[in-house]
Write a protein that holds these residues in place. Sequence first.
Motif, PDB file in Angstrom:
ATOM      1  N   UNK A 183       0.834  -1.208   0.000  1.00  0.00           N
ATOM      2  CA  UNK A 183       0.000   0.000   0.000  1.00  0.00           C
ATOM      3  C   UNK A 183       0.864   1.251   0.000  1.00  0.00           C
ATOM      4  N   UNK A 184       1.904   1.245   0.827  1.00  0.00           N
ATOM      5  CA  UNK A 184       2.816   2.392   0.873  1.00  0.00           C
ATOM      6  C   UNK A 184       3.543   2.564  -0.452  1.00  0.00           C
ATOM      7  N   UNK A 185       3.939   1.441  -1.075  1.00  0.00           N
ATOM      8  CA  UNK A 185       4.603   1.510  -2.377  1.00  0.00           C
ATOM      9  C   UNK A 185       3.681   2.129  -3.420  1.00  0.00           C
ATOM     10  N   UNK A 186       2.439   1.670  -3.481  1.00  0.00           N
ATOM     11  CA  UNK A 186       1.509   2.202  -4.475  1.00  0.00           C
ATOM     12  C   UNK A 186       1.261   3.697  -4.257  1.00  0.00           C
ATOM     13  N   UNK A 187       1.183   4.136  -3.020  1.00  0.00           N
ATOM     14  CA  UNK A 187       1.003   5.562  -2.735  1.00  0.00           C
ATOM     15  C   UNK A 187       2.236   6.357  -3.172  1.00  0.00           C
ATOM     16  N   UNK A 188       3.422   5.816  -2.887  1.00  0.00           N
ATOM     17  CA  UNK A 188       4.660   6.487  -3.293  1.00  0.00           C
ATOM     18  C   UNK A 188       4.788   6.513  -4.809  1.00  0.00           C
ATOM     19  N   UNK A 189       4.373   5.429  -5.464  1.00  0.00           N
ATOM     20  CA  UNK A 189       4.441   5.393  -6.927  1.00  0.00           C
ATOM     21  C   UNK A 189       3.515   6.450  -7.526  1.00  0.00           C
ATOM     22  N   UNK A 190       2.344   6.624  -6.939  1.00  0.00           N
ATOM     23  CA  UNK A 190       1.424   7.663  -7.416  1.00  0.00           C
ATOM     24  C   UNK A 190       2.080   9.046  -7.327  1.00  0.00           C
ATOM     25  N   UNK A 191       2.851   9.272  -6.279  1.00  0.00           N
ATOM     26  CA  UNK A 191       3.595  10.541  -6.129  1.00  0.00           C
ATOM     27  C   UNK A 191       4.709  10.653  -7.154  1.00  0.00           C
ATOM     28  N   UNK A 192       5.356   9.524  -7.475  1.00  0.00           N
ATOM     29  CA  UNK A 192       6.530   9.524  -8.355  1.00  0.00           C
ATOM     30  C   UNK A 192       6.181   9.637  -9.835  1.00  0.00           C
ATOM     31  N   UNK A 193       4.971   9.263 -10.212  1.00  0.00           N
ATOM     32  CA  UNK A 193       4.608   9.243 -11.636  1.00  0.00           C
ATOM     33  C   UNK A 193       4.900  10.537 -12.387  1.00  0.00           C
ATOM     34  N   UNK A 194       4.567  11.711 -11.840  1.00  0.00           N
ATOM     35  CA  UNK A 194       4.849  12.943 -12.587  1.00  0.00           C
ATOM     36  C   UNK A 194       6.336  13.167 -12.847  1.00  0.00           C
ATOM     37  N   UNK A 195       7.196  12.586 -12.021  1.00  0.00           N
ATOM     38  CA  UNK A 195       8.639  12.761 -12.213  1.00  0.00           C
ATOM     39  C   UNK A 195       9.105  12.130 -13.513  1.00  0.00           C
ATOM     40  N   UNK A 196       8.576  10.959 -13.825  1.00  0.00           N
ATOM     41  CA  UNK A 196       9.000  10.265 -15.042  1.00  0.00           C
ATOM     42  C   UNK A 196       8.215  10.748 -16.263  1.00  0.00           C
ATOM     43  N   UNK A 197       6.946  11.046 -16.072  1.00  0.00           N
ATOM     44  CA  UNK A 197       6.107  11.376 -17.224  1.00  0.00           C
ATOM     45  C   UNK A 197       6.466  12.709 -17.868  1.00  0.00           C
ATOM     46  N   UNK A 198       7.197  13.539 -17.170  1.00  0.00           N
ATOM     47  CA  UNK A 198       7.607  14.815 -17.743  1.00  0.00           C
ATOM     48  C   UNK A 198       8.963  14.793 -18.432  1.00  0.00           C
ATOM     49  N   UNK A 199       9.595  13.617 -18.487  1.00  0.00           N
ATOM     50  CA  UNK A 199      10.949  13.533 -19.034  1.00  0.00           C
ATOM     51  C   UNK A 199      10.958  13.523 -20.560  1.00  0.00           C
ATOM     52  N   UNK A 200      12.028  14.061 -21.138  1.00  0.00           N
ATOM     53  CA  UNK A 200      12.227  14.017 -22.590  1.00  0.00           C
ATOM     54  C   UNK A 200      12.269  12.554 -23.033  1.00  0.00           C
TER      55      UNK A 200
END
Length: 99
Positions: A18-35
């Motif tokens: 559960x903690x991993x999935x919550x952290x992944x939800x936070x992390x998604x914008x970091x990767x999705x904005x990359x060139x």
Amino acid sequence: MTPLLEIALLNIRPGQTEEFEAAFAQAQPLISGMKGYVRHELRRCLEDDHRYALLVWWETLEDHTVGFRGSAQYQEWRALLHHFYDPFPTVEHFVGVLP
């Protein structure tokens, strides 16, 4: 050009999904904005609910290995997610063979 596919099989420490999935939800914008980022999916294994497949499509290998991994965003990604993995995942890249 067809995007290449990065596949990482993630084994999450017991009791921390559960903690991993919550952290992944936070992390998604970091990767999705990359060139070179095209899209990604996170899937949980039916047979082992502590195992996930992370699928990320990139325009080029270097967009992932140099661009993302060399970025400040990757350092944030690491801080949010890497402590959940046991063992640390193998990451491989795949190109299309047949349509």
